[in-house]
Scaffold this motif. Sequence first.
Motif, PDB file in Angstrom:
ATOM      1  N   CYS A   1      25.454  58.627  23.412  1.00 15.43           N
ATOM      2  CA  CYS A   1      24.083  59.071  23.690  1.00 15.43           C
ATOM      3  C   CYS A   1      23.334  58.109  24.602  1.00 15.43           C
ATOM      4  O   CYS A   1      22.187  57.741  24.330  1.00 15.43           O
ATOM      5  N   ALA A   2      23.963  57.664  25.661  1.00 21.36           N
ATOM      6  CA  ALA A   2      23.312  56.766  26.612  1.00 21.36           C
ATOM      7  C   ALA A   2      23.209  57.471  27.955  1.00 21.36           C
ATOM      8  O   ALA A   2      24.150  58.133  28.406  1.00 21.36           O
ATOM      9  N   VAL A   3      22.054  57.340  28.604  1.00 18.31           N
ATOM     10  CA  VAL A   3      21.870  57.963  29.906  1.00 18.31           C
ATOM     11  C   VAL A   3      22.680  57.208  30.953  1.00 18.31           C
ATOM     12  O   VAL A   3      23.138  56.089  30.737  1.00 18.31           O
TER      13      VAL A   3
ATOM     14  N   GLY B   1      19.206  52.771  27.059  1.00 15.01           N
ATOM     15  CA  GLY B   1      18.986  51.782  28.115  1.00 15.01           C
ATOM     16  C   GLY B   1      19.377  50.380  27.688  1.00 15.01           C
ATOM     17  O   GLY B   1      19.966  49.617  28.467  1.00 15.01           O
ATOM     18  N   ILE B   2      19.069  50.030  26.427  1.00 15.30           N
ATOM     19  CA  ILE B   2      19.431  48.699  25.932  1.00 15.30           C
ATOM     20  C   ILE B   2      20.944  48.591  25.819  1.00 15.30           C
ATOM     21  O   ILE B   2      21.552  47.579  26.191  1.00 15.30           O
TER      22      ILE B   2
ATOM     23  N   GLY C   1      22.471  53.413  34.429  1.00 17.50           N
ATOM     24  CA  GLY C   1      21.893  53.850  33.166  1.00 17.50           C
ATOM     25  C   GLY C   1      20.669  53.054  32.781  1.00 17.50           C
ATOM     26  O   GLY C   1      19.680  53.602  32.260  1.00 17.50           O
ATOM     27  N   VAL C   2      20.692  51.748  33.025  1.00 20.77           N
ATOM     28  CA  VAL C   2      19.519  50.910  32.739  1.00 20.77           C
ATOM     29  C   VAL C   2      18.319  51.363  33.572  1.00 20.77           C
ATOM     30  O   VAL C   2      17.197  51.493  33.066  1.00 20.77           O
TER      31      VAL C   2
ATOM     32  N   ARG D   1      12.799  54.851  33.378  1.00 17.86           N
ATOM     33  CA  ARG D   1      11.860  55.885  33.800  1.00 17.86           C
ATOM     34  C   ARG D   1      11.470  56.817  32.658  1.00 17.86           C
ATOM     35  O   ARG D   1      10.621  57.693  32.830  1.00 17.86           O
ATOM     36  N   LEU D   2      12.076  56.664  31.497  1.00 17.94           N
ATOM     37  CA  LEU D   2      11.851  57.550  30.363  1.00 17.94           C
ATOM     38  C   LEU D   2      10.948  56.876  29.327  1.00 17.94           C
ATOM     39  O   LEU D   2      10.745  55.653  29.351  1.00 17.94           O
TER      40      LEU D   2
END
Length: 489
Positions: free
Chosen positions: A12-14, A147-148, A307-308, A313-314
Amino acid sequence: MMSMTCFGLTACAVGPTYHLPSQPLPDSFVAPWDLTPAHAENAQIMSSGKDIPGQWWECFHNAAVNVLVKRGLSHSPTLATARFTLRAAQENVLAQYAGLLPNISGNAGWTREKFPYAQSGIPNTNASWGYYDLHLAIGYDIDVWGGIRRGVERQAALRDAVAAQLQAAYLVLTANIVSTAINAAMLSREMEEQQRLVAFEKEYLRTVEAQYKVGAASATDVALQRTQVAEQSALVPDFRARLLNARHALADLVGSFASDSQIPAVDLDQFILPDELPLGVPSTLLEHRPDIRQASADLHAATAAVGVAEAARLPTFVVSGAWGDVAAHAAEFAVPGNGMAALAAQIVQPIFQGGRLLHNQRQAEATLSASAEHWRAVVYSAFRNVADVLTQIAGDKDAYDADVAAERAASEALLLAQKQYRLGGVSYITVLTTETAYQRTLITLIEARAARLSDSAALFVSLGGGWWNRQDNPVLPDRIIPLDGSVPQ
């Protein structure tokens, strides 16, 4: 624990998921032509699919070289620097994990405040008071978008790049020690042969002088031979200086001073040319070459960086709280009524940043594309390096065969010319010419032997150096913890 944490790094990571670019590879490394030399005592065969030993330098069976490499691995400042750099990178990865956990801090303080009318709203009031504060503050960033986790993944990939640099430092150090030792052995043998040739020329000068006394040689013959002695003698200091410089280089490589008398002498005759050269298979080159591994790690880091940037931006979700006591006097802590507690939840959505976050993401995406192309370039360069080494091995094999034949022919020609000169069958110019030819072929043959040894070492290095076959892997720090929980490479 580590493996469970690592599972969360990708769930579940962008952002894109890391993978290597699709790159067709050749089925095998192809030698340019037959590598088996005409002289059976120096034969070599190529073994496709055979793996490289971890201590590849031991294939030369030279005790002095083994001692030098062992000393270099233990005392080289360059290798020690690379080890500590990797340890620092690993600690940075472990520090990044803190972002996935709540942070708790303790606060203790004393405050005195003064509130005039403008703040208190009470006429003719200039009140002041002090209080003690003792509480715990808790904060937690909910990593909804990953993000983290992508940040941890990026730092881990950068750590892997540093690990590849350590392997490269290990490979370069061992390769330099072996190649420098071969060069020192070659120069030592060349100096010995040159000194032997000078002794021969001096002996021959005495023969010419004796012939001159009885009228069998001219004054010109004596003068030419004296010139020959002087010219050959003048070459000895050059060989000696180059040999000493090579020994100084060896001392530097093993972490010592140039004046170190413990640097062992290396004998060219003590080298045994490996009769079998392992070629491995092309697909493993991607895993074994440190430069490709570093490029892969850089590509991984660039992938995670996208991804970071996207997560930035979210919206961010933050939960914070506090629990403790506030009292007018220190002795009143824990008195009922002085306790305090707070809980807050916050959502922050960037609305207008002047396009900075968007351009940061686009920059990360462009860097990812550049890293993928750089990876391809490194792969092409690695395969070219292997092909160049194979070509060099084949070329030097043919050159060695020709040099052996040339040295034998020159030696026979010199003996024949000297015998005929003593009998008056040829002029001294003929003897002088054959002497020069013999000296040239002798030195060339020594260099050809060294070249074949160096070529074999270069092949081991170009295929990655066999570091994956070391049982103890001594160059890695003890505390390196891979993200996937596997044994560190």
